[in-house]
Scaffold this motif. Structure first.
Motif, PDB file in Angstrom:
ATOM      1  N   THR A 370       0.839  -1.199   0.000  1.00 13.50           N
ATOM      2  CA  THR A 370       0.000   0.000   0.000  1.00 13.50           C
ATOM      3  C   THR A 370       0.874   1.250   0.000  1.00 13.50           C
ATOM      4  O   THR A 370       1.820   1.361   0.789  1.00 13.50           O
ATOM      5  CB  THR A 370      -0.908   0.010   1.244  1.00 13.50           C
ATOM      6  OG1 THR A 370      -1.711  -1.168   1.230  1.00 13.50           O
ATOM      7  CG2 THR A 370      -1.799   1.240   1.248  1.00 13.50           C
ATOM      8  N   GLN A 416      -9.890   2.539  -8.841  1.00 18.71           N
ATOM      9  CA  GLN A 416      -9.816   1.848  -7.557  1.00 18.71           C
ATOM     10  C   GLN A 416     -11.111   2.018  -6.758  1.00 18.71           C
ATOM     11  O   GLN A 416     -11.560   1.101  -6.091  1.00 18.71           O
ATOM     12  CB  GLN A 416      -8.631   2.401  -6.757  1.00 18.71           C
ATOM     13  CG  GLN A 416      -8.317   1.630  -5.493  1.00 18.71           C
ATOM     14  CD  GLN A 416      -7.053   2.132  -4.847  1.00 18.71           C
ATOM     15  OE1 GLN A 416      -6.630   3.269  -5.051  1.00 18.71           O
ATOM     16  NE2 GLN A 416      -6.416   1.288  -4.044  1.00 18.71           N
ATOM     17  N   ASP A 497      -6.950  -2.310  -9.085  1.00 18.01           N
ATOM     18  CA  ASP A 497      -7.414  -3.042  -7.897  1.00 18.01           C
ATOM     19  C   ASP A 497      -8.931  -3.232  -7.967  1.00 18.01           C
ATOM     20  O   ASP A 497      -9.657  -2.980  -6.993  1.00 18.01           O
ATOM     21  CB  ASP A 497      -7.018  -2.279  -6.623  1.00 18.01           C
ATOM     22  CG  ASP A 497      -7.012  -3.192  -5.396  1.00 18.01           C
ATOM     23  OD1 ASP A 497      -7.074  -4.422  -5.573  1.00 18.01           O
ATOM     24  OD2 ASP A 497      -6.968  -2.659  -4.262  1.00 18.01           O
ATOM     25  N   SER A 500     -10.883  -6.335  -5.722  1.00 20.68           N
ATOM     26  CA  SER A 500     -10.640  -6.454  -4.284  1.00 20.68           C
ATOM     27  C   SER A 500     -11.894  -6.785  -3.496  1.00 20.68           C
ATOM     28  O   SER A 500     -11.826  -7.396  -2.427  1.00 20.68           O
ATOM     29  CB  SER A 500     -10.029  -5.151  -3.752  1.00 20.68           C
ATOM     30  OG  SER A 500     -10.893  -4.052  -4.025  1.00 20.68           O
ATOM     31  N   ASP A 507     -13.983 -13.911  -8.360  1.00 16.28           N
ATOM     32  CA  ASP A 507     -12.769 -13.374  -8.967  1.00 16.28           C
ATOM     33  C   ASP A 507     -12.252 -14.329 -10.037  1.00 16.28           C
ATOM     34  O   ASP A 507     -11.915 -13.918 -11.157  1.00 16.28           O
ATOM     35  CB  ASP A 507     -11.720 -13.162  -7.876  1.00 16.28           C
ATOM     36  CG  ASP A 507     -10.436 -12.524  -8.407  1.00 16.28           C
ATOM     37  OD1 ASP A 507     -10.389 -12.175  -9.604  1.00 16.28           O
ATOM     38  OD2 ASP A 507      -9.484 -12.374  -7.628  1.00 16.28           O
ATOM     39  N   ALA A 527      -3.238  -5.122  -8.535  1.00 13.32           N
ATOM     40  CA  ALA A 527      -3.896  -6.033  -7.605  1.00 13.32           C
ATOM     41  C   ALA A 527      -3.128  -6.103  -6.295  1.00 13.32           C
ATOM     42  O   ALA A 527      -1.927  -5.810  -6.233  1.00 13.32           O
ATOM     43  CB  ALA A 527      -4.026  -7.415  -8.220  1.00 13.32           C
ATOM     44  N   GLN A 528      -3.858  -6.483  -5.255  1.00 10.09           N
ATOM     45  CA  GLN A 528      -3.246  -6.736  -3.955  1.00 10.09           C
ATOM     46  C   GLN A 528      -3.077  -8.239  -3.732  1.00 10.09           C
ATOM     47  O   GLN A 528      -2.120  -8.663  -3.097  1.00 10.09           O
ATOM     48  CB  GLN A 528      -4.140  -6.146  -2.847  1.00 10.09           C
ATOM     49  CG  GLN A 528      -4.282  -4.634  -2.874  1.00 10.09           C
ATOM     50  CD  GLN A 528      -3.055  -3.921  -2.348  1.00 10.09           C
ATOM     51  OE1 GLN A 528      -2.117  -4.556  -1.871  1.00 10.09           O
ATOM     52  NE2 GLN A 528      -3.042  -2.603  -2.463  1.00 10.09           N
ATOM     53  N   ARG A 529      -4.033  -9.020  -4.267  1.00  6.55           N
ATOM     54  CA  ARG A 529      -3.996 -10.463  -4.062  1.00  6.55           C
ATOM     55  C   ARG A 529      -3.146 -11.125  -5.133  1.00  6.55           C
ATOM     56  O   ARG A 529      -3.338 -10.891  -6.332  1.00  6.55           O
ATOM     57  CB  ARG A 529      -5.411 -11.049  -4.106  1.00  6.55           C
ATOM     58  CG  ARG A 529      -6.276 -10.664  -2.926  1.00  6.55           C
ATOM     59  CD  ARG A 529      -7.458 -11.610  -2.790  1.00  6.55           C
ATOM     60  NE  ARG A 529      -8.301 -11.624  -3.956  1.00  6.55           N
ATOM     61  CZ  ARG A 529      -9.581 -11.243  -3.961  1.00  6.55           C
ATOM     62  NH1 ARG A 529     -10.122 -10.789  -2.852  1.00  6.55           N
ATOM     63  NH2 ARG A 529     -10.299 -11.313  -5.055  1.00  6.55           N
ATOM     64  N   THR A 532      -4.952 -13.209  -7.823  1.00  2.91           N
ATOM     65  CA  THR A 532      -5.592 -12.510  -8.934  1.00  2.91           C
ATOM     66  C   THR A 532      -4.672 -12.408 -10.137  1.00  2.91           C
ATOM     67  O   THR A 532      -5.136 -12.412 -11.279  1.00  2.91           O
ATOM     68  CB  THR A 532      -6.033 -11.105  -8.485  1.00  2.91           C
ATOM     69  OG1 THR A 532      -6.944 -11.233  -7.395  1.00  2.91           O
ATOM     70  CG2 THR A 532      -6.707 -10.338  -9.610  1.00  2.91           C
TER      71      THR A 532
END
Length: 577
Positions: A370, A416, A497, A500, A507, A527-529, A532
């Motif tokens: 982040t 986002q 993102d 999320s 997803d 993406a954060q994951r 994904t």
């Protein structure tokens, strides 16, 4: 600033303003002629008992009154119409200027103050235009004409005019000067109330979730009290104006009657001339009052004009090219060449030396912690902001050289924070393509995994959407935003993102449905994951605004400690769950 705003936006209506001035001039001259006719009736008709003279002169007075009324009504109509058109043009100018702003300028001003500048500030200047065309134009004509006519009636009493007019102007002008700082402070307090109210409405769920209603009530109460206190101080000063005017007016009237009676007794003045002189004095003082009343509005309007000019004079940091390229060939290849971005005055850049290629037919994923700069990086492509160093190329052309419309036609952006507009599901999806058919909308919804919940809505595609999409869940907003981008069928997809809020199963289904649709397009996914983007052709790892790793999932596991750390942290979280 006030003069410049008025001159710029009133220029197209110069004809209307000229007509208003002429009508006000005719109407004012007619009103100045009435006391003289009345004096003639008293001295030559009533005193001599000449009924014919009374009826004849009275007929003239009736005709002059009708002329005055007609001129005044017409002048007020055109004045009000001109003011309304002026307000429309200023609001349009502010709206279009704000529409040209990049994210940096919008954040610099803030949404609450931009709203109040587009509404309240414009309204204050519009009111000044109305009052100017209806009152201020007639005021100097009445004052000058009244002085001339009063002196014609009796020179001996003219010294009362010389005393009363400057005294009235000086007293009211002093009060008006004390109101300027209060009006300036009032506009800032209006911004404060708008800001708090907007935050509370937008964040009502957070407020209730943390049981912060009493705190927010206190915040709003403080902002509201500041505005109220300032308005009361300004109102108290304004309340002094009318008693001051009436005091000077009544004292002047008594003085006219006192000294006029002595002149009548000495045979130097007739009764009709005294009544005419008194009427002219009242007209003169009322014209001064009207002029000062309008001038009281000038300080507040001037403050508002400064605030509006500040918006209109602010140039966007994202400027259109001088000679834009409106058409070019290519499939949507995206290239970052040593791109950097730094906010003005910031100690460190947000992005540093970003270089990679996102090719058509491939999925490029961007991952990082982040605040690493992922959203900022994606914002460089559609020119929401511009790179301060380096270049961003689309099909070999710098995005700063491409016509904005031509650039945006090739891009489908899912931000986002997916934002939906008030309207219906269909109207929101057609933001991507206004000409899209219902079949195309349903196809996009099916790919975005949103078809089921839209079909479950009472009216399907025509189901209402509240402002901001507050009547649908976060995951539904994201899927509608993805469908909106799919309806556009662009060459470059930018997903910031955008998955999320989706569960892992949804997803996975969405990504599987996207593959055949985006097979020939360039797709960039923030993406954060890790799950994904694990199948992405290229993964770019960003840390503190710089690229620390680039390659496939397996290559990064072998070469990039930062990526390994992200993967391990997510595995640990899944195991703990």
């Amino acid at each position: 600033m006030l003069v410049r705003v008025l001159r710029t936006h009133l220029r197209p209506y110069a004809g209307n303003l000229l007509l208003v001035v002429v009508l006000q001039l005719v109407g004012t001259i007619a009103s100045l002629y009435l006391p003289t006719l009345n004096a003639d009736i008293i001295d030559n008709g009533v005193a001599k008992g000449d009924t014919g003279y009374i009826m004849g002169t009275g007929g003239w007075m009736l005709g002059v009154s009708v002329l005055q009324i007609a001129c005044t009504i017409t002048a007020v109509y055109f004045g009000a119409k001109t003011a309304a058109l002026f307000g429309r043009d200023v609001r349009a100018a502010v709206f279009h200027r704000v529409g040209e702003f990049s994210a940096r300028e919008v954040n610099q001003f803030g949404a609450p103050t931009l709203i109040s500048r587009s509404t309240n500030d414009v309204q204050q200047i519009q009111m000044l235009v109305v009052m100017t065309t209806t009152m201020l134009v007639a005021a100097p004509i009445t004052m000058i004409g009244g002085i001339i006519m009063a002196v014609r009636q009796d020179v001996g009493l003219s010294w009362l005019v010389v005393v009363a007019v400057p005294l009235l102007a000086g007293c009211v002008g002093f009060i008006a000067s004390r109101m300027v700082p209060q009006f300036r402070k009032m506009q800032k307090n209006i911004d404060g109330v708008n800001r708090v109210l907007r935050e509370q409405i937008s964040g009502i769920r957070v407020v209730r979730a943390f049981v912060r209603e009493p705190h927010e009530v206190e915040r709003f109460g403080e902002a509201n009290a500041n505005l109220t206190d300032t308005a009361i101080r300004a109102g108290r000063l304004m309340a002094l104006v009318f008693p001051t005017v009436m005091l000077i007016l009544n004292v002047s009237s008594v003085a006219v009657l006192w000294f006029g009676a002595s002149r009548i007794e000495d045979g130097k003045m007739e009764v009709g001339a005294l009544t005419a002189f008194l009427s002219y004095l009242i007209q003169i003082l009322f014209s001064v009052m009207m002029g000062v009343f309008v001038m009281i509005m000038v300080p507040r309007a001037s403050v508002c004009a400064d605030r509006i000019s500040e918006v209109l004079d602010t140039e966007s940091s994202v400027r259109p090219p001088v000679t834009p390229i409106k058409s070019f060939t290519g499939r949507g290849q995206l290239v970052f060449e040593r791109a950097s971005f730094k906010y003005p005055g910031a100690a460190e850049p947000v992005l540093r030396d970003i270089s990679f290629v996102a090719s058509p037919g491939q999925t490029t994923a961007i991952i990082g912690s982040t605040g690493a700069g992922k959203t900022t990086l994606l914002s460089l492509v559609p020119r929401l902001i511009d790179a301060t160093e380096g270049r961003v190329l689309v099909d070999g052309i710098d995005v700063r050289d491409i016509d904005p419309e031509a650039l945006w036609e090739r891009i489908g952006l899912v931000p986002q924070r997916p934002y939906l507009f008030s309207g219906s599901v269909a109207s929101n999806l057609r933001y991507g393509n206004p000409d899209a058919t219902d079949e195309e909308l349903w196809e996009a919804l099916e790919i975005a995994q949103g078809k089921d919940f839209v079909e479950a809505m009472p009216d399907g595609l025509n189901s209402p959407i509240a402002q901001g999409g507050t009547n649908v869940s976060g995951g539904q907003r994201q899927r509608l935003a993805i469908a909106r981008a799919l309806v556009r069928k662009p060459e470059i997809y930018l997903f910031d993102d955008s998955f999320s809020a989706l569960d892992l199963a949804t997803d996975a289904r969405l990504r599987a449905a996207l593959r055949p649709v985006t097979r020939d397009a360039c797709m960039v996914v923030v993406a954060q994951r890790v799950s994904t983007i694990i199948d992405a052709d290229q993964i770019v790892v960003i840390e503190d605004g710089a690229i620390v790793g680039k390659g496939s999932h397996q290559e990064l596991l072998d070469t990039c400690p930062t990526y390994v750390e992200i993967v391990e942290s997510q595995r640990s979280a899944e195991e703990a769950a």
